[in-house]
Design a protein around this motif. Sequence first.
Motif, PDB file in Angstrom:
ATOM      1  N   CYS A 283      40.141  36.317  49.906  1.00 51.59           N
ATOM      2  CA  CYS A 283      38.915  36.401  49.103  1.00 51.59           C
ATOM      3  C   CYS A 283      38.818  37.691  48.295  1.00 51.59           C
ATOM      4  O   CYS A 283      37.952  37.806  47.415  1.00 51.59           O
ATOM      5  CB  CYS A 283      37.687  36.278  49.995  1.00 51.59           C
ATOM      6  SG  CYS A 283      37.427  34.619  50.652  1.00 51.59           S
ATOM      7  N   ALA A 289      44.785  35.671  42.686  1.00 49.51           N
ATOM      8  CA  ALA A 289      44.103  34.406  42.394  1.00 49.51           C
ATOM      9  C   ALA A 289      44.333  33.977  40.949  1.00 49.51           C
ATOM     10  O   ALA A 289      44.543  32.793  40.668  1.00 49.51           O
ATOM     11  CB  ALA A 289      42.611  34.539  42.678  1.00 49.51           C
ATOM     12  N   TYR A 296      44.527  28.639  45.216  1.00 48.44           N
ATOM     13  CA  TYR A 296      43.104  28.858  45.497  1.00 48.44           C
ATOM     14  C   TYR A 296      42.288  27.575  45.411  1.00 48.44           C
ATOM     15  O   TYR A 296      41.222  27.458  46.038  1.00 48.44           O
ATOM     16  CB  TYR A 296      42.552  29.951  44.574  1.00 48.44           C
ATOM     17  CG  TYR A 296      42.828  31.317  45.161  1.00 48.44           C
ATOM     18  CD1 TYR A 296      41.838  32.019  45.837  1.00 48.44           C
ATOM     19  CD2 TYR A 296      44.096  31.882  45.084  1.00 48.44           C
ATOM     20  CE1 TYR A 296      42.092  33.253  46.409  1.00 48.44           C
ATOM     21  CE2 TYR A 296      44.364  33.110  45.649  1.00 48.44           C
ATOM     22  CZ  TYR A 296      43.359  33.798  46.315  1.00 48.44           C
ATOM     23  OH  TYR A 296      43.620  35.015  46.902  1.00 48.44           O
ATOM     24  N   LEU A 332      34.794  36.616  46.380  1.00 48.46           N
ATOM     25  CA  LEU A 332      35.662  35.546  45.897  1.00 48.46           C
ATOM     26  C   LEU A 332      35.055  34.855  44.665  1.00 48.46           C
ATOM     27  O   LEU A 332      35.724  34.680  43.639  1.00 48.46           O
ATOM     28  CB  LEU A 332      35.891  34.524  47.001  1.00 48.46           C
ATOM     29  CG  LEU A 332      36.757  33.307  46.638  1.00 48.46           C
ATOM     30  CD1 LEU A 332      38.200  33.720  46.415  1.00 48.46           C
ATOM     31  CD2 LEU A 332      36.668  32.239  47.728  1.00 48.46           C
ATOM     32  N   LEU A 336      36.416  34.021  40.831  1.00 49.00           N
ATOM     33  CA  LEU A 336      36.784  32.614  40.630  1.00 49.00           C
ATOM     34  C   LEU A 336      35.870  31.933  39.608  1.00 49.00           C
ATOM     35  O   LEU A 336      36.290  30.992  38.940  1.00 49.00           O
ATOM     36  CB  LEU A 336      36.726  31.847  41.962  1.00 49.00           C
ATOM     37  CG  LEU A 336      37.786  32.135  43.016  1.00 49.00           C
ATOM     38  CD1 LEU A 336      37.719  31.087  44.123  1.00 49.00           C
ATOM     39  CD2 LEU A 336      39.183  32.183  42.430  1.00 49.00           C
TER      40      LEU A 336
END
Length: 395
Positions: A283, A289, A296, A332, A336
């Motif tokens: 995270c 990521a 992910y 996270l 994201l």
Amino acid sequence: MEGPSADMDPELARQLFFEGATLVILGVPERSEFGIDANSWQVGPRFRGVKMVPPGVHFIHYCVTRNGGAPGETGPRTGIFLHLEQKDIRLLHWNPQDEEMVPAPQEEADKLREQLMSLDPFLGPYPYESMRRWVSLSSHIKKEVITKLQPKCGSIYAFPEVLPTEQMTHTEDRTRHNLPRYDSVCQSYKEGMARLPLMKQREGTEIRFSQLPAKMYPENATPAEVTQHSMDLSYALGCLLETYYPGQPLELLGELQFSFVCFLLGNVYEGFEQWKMLLNLLCRAETFAFQHPALYIEVISVLYHQLAEVPTDFFIDIVSQDNFLTSTLQVLFSFLCSPSMDKALRKKAMRFRAHLTKKFQWDFEEEPLDCAPLVVELPEAGEGDSNALVHNATS
């Protein structure tokens, strides 16, 4: 264990009996608890195992009823991960001395194949209605992951045996280690704890979890780089993957699920701690990521099914009322859900965030406490001169 569902087609049940795997388990004490995957039952007098088990990874777990114990009182839980093939037969014997199931040689198990029909009345059917739930918790746990992580002894213990690193039975032994005499009076709790010998888990019973790298930043990193790698854990995640799962980052999700199952079904607290460590690493690895969006997308799917298994207040620290998962997922979602993230991953992350907000009433809008600026007062440089240096709390 009950028989096949009343609405199951008899021909289908017969096919599952011969095509599925069979676990034959002999000698388990009555009233003990036995489970496979997300199901558990109390052992009756006719129990000899489980039939119609679908091929793949499974987790059997059990608690033995202690002689003289109160009704329903069982010992600590023990679990075993198994990978079963189609038409596989596994035989386990109960060892009353060690109170655990011991796998028999495969040759002995194969001899039971001709006796399957006679064993049928004593075998409980695998509960297919709960199979979807188990698959959602174990989709990344492959045979290779089990081989890598399961203890060398083959069993996973909720309370493994621990042994002293040294005996120190004599006063001179304790004196050599600067420990107090046994016959002296304790002055404090701390002193009492100091008198206890150092303990270690019995060799071969340790779950072989992956470990964080010794340093979370590269050699010869500048102070600014150390700070950066303390905020973005991509370097540490990359080192862990290179050490334990080179070229196979998805296998790390197998360990994430393995550790969660150990905790959820095996009552192993160490599994919970490992799950937290891996989750924190994933995270807080922003750069990683962006480089691996497909990984992910799978991380979100794994978390979705895992969080469906726990109550809403499970992750709250009863002392501080702090929810470690909220702050971790907050970090996270901060990257994201950014416009520069892969479109498919961003959409999935936003839907997951909305789901968690609705189900758990978690607030992901506030700035995480560990990301708030921390003002550190520096020593005075001269008369009436003082400075303040702003650091990120994660540095």
